[in-house]
Design an enzyme around this catalytic site. Structure first.
Site, PDB file in Angstrom:
ATOM      1  N   HIS A 185       0.848  -1.189   0.000  1.00 25.92           N
ATOM      2  CA  HIS A 185       0.000   0.000   0.000  1.00 25.92           C
ATOM      3  C   HIS A 185       0.883   1.239   0.000  1.00 25.92           C
ATOM      4  O   HIS A 185       2.114   1.139   0.060  1.00 25.92           O
ATOM      5  CB  HIS A 185      -0.935   0.000   1.213  1.00 25.92           C
ATOM      6  CG  HIS A 185      -0.262  -0.283   2.512  1.00 25.92           C
ATOM      7  ND1 HIS A 185       0.632   0.585   3.084  1.00 25.92           N
ATOM      8  CD2 HIS A 185      -0.310  -1.365   3.330  1.00 25.92           C
ATOM      9  CE1 HIS A 185       1.068   0.072   4.210  1.00 25.92           C
ATOM     10  NE2 HIS A 185       0.535  -1.128   4.379  1.00 25.92           N
TER      11      HIS A 185
HETATM   12  P1  TYD Z   1      -1.302  -2.876   8.013  1.00 24.35           P
HETATM   13  O1  TYD Z   1      -0.522  -1.592   8.019  1.00 24.35           O
HETATM   14  O2  TYD Z   1      -2.527  -2.921   7.147  1.00 24.35           O
HETATM   15  O3  TYD Z   1      -0.318  -4.062   7.664  1.00 24.35           O
HETATM   16  P2  TYD Z   1       0.007  -4.683   6.224  1.00 24.35           P
HETATM   17  O4  TYD Z   1      -0.049  -3.563   5.260  1.00 24.35           O
HETATM   18  O5  TYD Z   1       1.359  -5.283   6.342  1.00 24.35           O
HETATM   19  O6  TYD Z   1      -1.052  -5.693   5.976  1.00 24.35           O
HETATM   20  O7  TYD Z   1      -1.697  -3.199   9.521  1.00 24.35           O
HETATM   21  C1  TYD Z   1      -2.320  -4.424   9.867  1.00 24.35           C
HETATM   22  C2  TYD Z   1      -3.343  -4.164  10.946  1.00 24.35           C
HETATM   23  O8  TYD Z   1      -2.738  -3.614  12.103  1.00 24.35           O
HETATM   24  C3  TYD Z   1      -4.426  -3.197  10.528  1.00 24.35           C
HETATM   25  O9  TYD Z   1      -5.678  -3.804  10.771  1.00 24.35           O
HETATM   26  C4  TYD Z   1      -4.287  -2.001  11.398  1.00 24.35           C
HETATM   27  C5  TYD Z   1      -3.399  -2.438  12.526  1.00 24.35           C
HETATM   28  N1  TYD Z   1      -2.400  -1.404  12.876  1.00 24.35           N
HETATM   29  C6  TYD Z   1      -2.618  -0.586  13.959  1.00 24.35           C
HETATM   30  O10 TYD Z   1      -3.647  -0.680  14.646  1.00 24.35           O
HETATM   31  N2  TYD Z   1      -1.657   0.335  14.293  1.00 24.35           N
HETATM   32  C7  TYD Z   1      -0.522   0.482  13.570  1.00 24.35           C
HETATM   33  O11 TYD Z   1       0.334   1.323  13.901  1.00 24.35           O
HETATM   34  C8  TYD Z   1      -0.321  -0.354  12.412  1.00 24.35           C
HETATM   35  C9  TYD Z   1       0.899  -0.216  11.569  1.00 24.35           C
HETATM   36  C10 TYD Z   1      -1.291  -1.284  12.114  1.00 24.35           C
END
Ligand code: TYD
Length: 138
Positions: free
Chosen positions: A56
């Protein structure tokens, strides 16, 4: 709002390294070693073989990614050009401005990715569809 950031704005930054027979030490300070103020730090760990994280872009968040342990590949893409940076040292990391599509892959066993972020967590700052990302780029 559109983003004009490019692959050339993605920078590998060397951090201070104090070599010591007792074990080495590195650190980073906001606005000194990285070009933004820190609002959040998170880490990705226990990644099963073959999994991909990220995939993303962000509208305003800037970040700095370190392979604090083990190794992984960071793939960055500005909509026109893509680059893979292999990270496997805890004394450097990659600065990624807003508006760069990025993902992490090829995690080694027991690797840990530390991500230092310029913003607090905000789901609305994510661009998760690649076509939306291309529309966001100038
Ligand atoms: P995400 O950034 O979507 O990870 P990836 O892109 O690797 O799949 O984050 C995964 C989940 O974690 C998402 O549901 C939101 C949560 N999250 C938080 O609550 N706080 C944070 O600082 C981060 C980075 C993620």
């Amino acid at each position: 709002m559109k983003s004009s950031s490019r692959i050339g704005d993605v920078k590998l930054i060397n951090l201070p390294k104090f070599e010591d027979p007792r074990g080495n030490l590195s650190f980073l300070e906001e606005l000194k070693h990285i070009p933004f103020k820190i609002n959040r730090t998170y880490w990705i760990y226990d990644v099963p073989g073959g999994q991909v994280r990220g995939g993303h872009s962000f509208i305003v968040q800037e970040e700095f990614i370190i392979a604090i342990s083990g190794s992984f590949d960071l793939v960055v893409n500005d909509g026109k050009e893509s680059k893979t940076i292999s990270l496997n040292r805890s004394y450097h990391g990659v600065y990624i401005p807003a508006g760069i599509w990025r993902q992490m892959e090829n995690f080694s066993t027991n690797s840990v990715a530390v991500v230092v972020s310029s913003t607090q967590f905000d789901q609305n700052d994510y661009i998760r569809e690649y076509n939306d990302f291309l529309n966001f780029k100038i």
